[in-house]
Design an enzyme around this catalytic site. Structure first.
Site, PDB file in Angstrom:
ATOM      1  N   GLY A   1       6.361  -2.983  -2.766  1.00 46.19           N
ATOM      2  CA  GLY A   1       6.997  -2.506  -1.412  1.00 46.19           C
ATOM      3  C   GLY A   1       6.583  -3.345  -0.343  1.00 46.19           C
TER       4      GLY A   1
ATOM      5  N   GLN B   1       5.298  -6.163   8.225  1.00 44.37           N
ATOM      6  CA  GLN B   1       4.423  -6.995   7.350  1.00 44.37           C
ATOM      7  C   GLN B   1       5.020  -8.594   7.625  1.00 44.37           C
ATOM      8  OE1 GLN B   1       4.087  -4.091   4.033  1.00 44.37           O
ATOM      9  NE2 GLN B   1       2.323  -5.294   3.976  1.00 44.37           N
TER      10      GLN B   1
ATOM     11  N   CYS C   1      -2.742  -3.660  -0.616  1.00 41.67           N
ATOM     12  CA  CYS C   1      -1.936  -3.946   0.614  1.00 41.67           C
ATOM     13  C   CYS C   1      -1.747  -5.288   0.649  1.00 41.67           C
ATOM     14  CB  CYS C   1      -2.538  -3.286   1.847  1.00 41.67           C
ATOM     15  SG  CYS C   1      -1.268  -3.484   3.234  1.00 41.67           S
ATOM     16  N   LEU C   2      -0.514  -5.646   0.724  1.00 37.93           N
ATOM     17  CA  LEU C   2      -0.104  -7.327   0.791  1.00 37.93           C
ATOM     18  C   LEU C   2      -0.750  -7.796   2.314  1.00 37.93           C
ATOM     19  CD1 LEU C   2       3.412  -7.687  -0.651  1.00 37.93           C
ATOM     20  CD2 LEU C   2       1.186  -8.059  -1.849  1.00 37.93           C
TER      21      LEU C   2
ATOM     22  N   HIS D   1       3.072   5.135   1.855  1.00 34.41           N
ATOM     23  CA  HIS D   1       2.387   3.666   2.214  1.00 34.41           C
ATOM     24  C   HIS D   1       3.190   2.836   3.043  1.00 34.41           C
ATOM     25  CE1 HIS D   1      -0.279   0.118   1.222  1.00 34.41           C
ATOM     26  NE2 HIS D   1       0.592  -0.454   1.586  1.00 34.41           N
ATOM     27  N   GLU D   2       4.441   2.615   2.883  1.00 34.89           N
ATOM     28  CA  GLU D   2       5.314   2.034   3.745  1.00 34.89           C
ATOM     29  C   GLU D   2       5.618   2.600   4.989  1.00 34.89           C
ATOM     30  OE1 GLU D   2       5.408  -0.965   2.797  1.00 34.89           O
ATOM     31  OE2 GLU D   2       4.962  -0.931   0.738  1.00 34.89           O
TER      32      GLU D   2
ATOM     33  N   HIS E   1       2.996   1.932   7.514  1.00 29.92           N
ATOM     34  CA  HIS E   1       2.931   0.810   8.063  1.00 29.92           C
ATOM     35  C   HIS E   1       4.075   0.772   9.200  1.00 29.92           C
ATOM     36  CE1 HIS E   1       0.875  -2.126   5.849  1.00 29.92           C
ATOM     37  NE2 HIS E   1       1.563  -1.949   4.627  1.00 29.92           N
TER      38      HIS E   1
HETATM   39  O1  K1U Z   1       3.168  -2.760   1.616  1.00 24.27           O
HETATM   40  C1  K1U Z   1       2.334  -3.373   0.783  1.00 24.27           C
HETATM   41  O2  K1U Z   1       1.459  -3.908   1.448  1.00 24.27           O
HETATM   42  C2  K1U Z   1       2.766  -3.476  -0.748  1.00 24.27           C
HETATM   43  C3  K1U Z   1       1.747  -2.647  -1.496  1.00 24.27           C
HETATM   44  C4  K1U Z   1       2.692  -1.424  -1.785  1.00 24.27           C
HETATM   45  C5  K1U Z   1       1.860  -0.414  -2.515  1.00 24.27           C
HETATM   46  C6  K1U Z   1       1.092  -0.683  -3.570  1.00 24.27           C
HETATM   47  C7  K1U Z   1       0.241   0.397  -4.092  1.00 24.27           C
HETATM   48  C8  K1U Z   1       0.693   1.441  -3.738  1.00 24.27           C
HETATM   49  C9  K1U Z   1       1.310   1.867  -2.751  1.00 24.27           C
HETATM   50  C10 K1U Z   1       2.034   1.006  -2.255  1.00 24.27           C
HETATM   51  C11 K1U Z   1       1.693  -3.466  -2.845  1.00 24.27           C
HETATM   52  O3  K1U Z   1       2.776  -3.616  -3.366  1.00 24.27           O
HETATM   53  S1  K1U Z   1       0.095  -4.333  -3.312  1.00 24.27           S
HETATM   54  C12 K1U Z   1       0.717  -5.026  -4.812  1.00 24.27           C
HETATM   55  C13 K1U Z   1       0.893  -4.085  -5.840  1.00 24.27           C
HETATM   56  O4  K1U Z   1       0.458  -2.735  -6.007  1.00 24.27           O
HETATM   57  C14 K1U Z   1       1.288  -4.493  -7.253  1.00 24.27           C
HETATM   58  C15 K1U Z   1       1.440  -5.875  -7.554  1.00 24.27           C
HETATM   59  C16 K1U Z   1       1.936  -6.282  -8.662  1.00 24.27           C
HETATM   60  C17 K1U Z   1       2.091  -5.332  -9.680  1.00 24.27           C
HETATM   61  C18 K1U Z   1       2.130  -4.213  -9.481  1.00 24.27           C
HETATM   62  C19 K1U Z   1       1.602  -3.707  -8.241  1.00 24.27           C
HETATM   63 ZN    ZN Z   2       0.444  -2.369   2.772  1.00 26.31          ZN
END
Ligand code: K1U
Ligand code: ZN
Length: 172
Positions: free
Chosen positions: A46, A51, A95-96, A137-138, A141
């Protein structure tokens, strides 16, 4: 499409409440496409526009488990319309914008989200499981809320201090 730089803690923009999108036009759809590329590149499931430094109420997601069948989603002005208050779901979220940090978070397991689609049409999306978690989560944000806000004040301050130190060292 081009991948965009992702802002990270402690960038103050991450705490801004994003503004509603007024018009769904080619410029906004280009931003959504660039966000999808940024998300796939990261990789992530997401991304919110804030971001990538654009405080508009726009999110993209792809929670499909099969890499060969991408399911990109674009949600404009998303809002949680219904929450099933009974059932919750635990997930270790990343979270990225907070690299190398993960936190187990409990959220409602089942929600309904209202949004505008890429044609500007209102839609409703019932969501369960990882999609429900990622949507919350999004949308957090868009309201300036981060996963570290689920920590105690003390633990949150420790994480923020660490990221401030890293930012100082990176710019020295
Ligand atoms: O919004 C963000 O910071 C992105 C975040 C979203 C998210 C992750 C986990 C639960 C809820 C929302 C990410 O994508 S972090 C990376 C991640 O979870 C992932 C990366 C590669 C493969 C699978 C998952
Ligand atoms: Zn995030």
């Amino acid at each position: 499409m081009s991948a965009l730089p992702i802002i990270t803690l402690p960038d103050p923009l991450l705490r801004k409440v994003s503004k509603p999108v007024e018009t769904v036009d080619a410029e906004l759809l280009k931003l959504a496409d660039d966000m999808l590329e940024t998300m796939y590149d990261a990789p992530g499931i997401g991304l919110a526009a804030v971001q990538v430094g654009v405080p508009k109420r726009l999110i993209v997601l792809d929670v499909s488990e099969d890499d060969d069948t991408p399911r990109p989603m674009t949600l404009i002005n998303p809002e949680v319309l219904k929450i099933d208050g009974e059932r919750t779901r635990m997930h270790e979220e990343g979270c990225l914008s907070i690299p190398d940090f993960r936190l187990e978070i409990e959220r409602p397991a089942s929600i309904v989200v209202g949004y505008l689609d890429r044609e500007g049409k209102p839609q409703e999306l019932p969501a369960e499981g990882l999609l429900a978690t990622a949507l919350q989560h999004e949308i957090d944000h868009l309201n300036g809320k981060l996963i570290i806000d689920f920590l105690s004040r003390l633990k949150r301050d420790i994480v923020v201090r660490k990221f401030k130190k890293m930012a100082r060292e990176a710019s020295a």
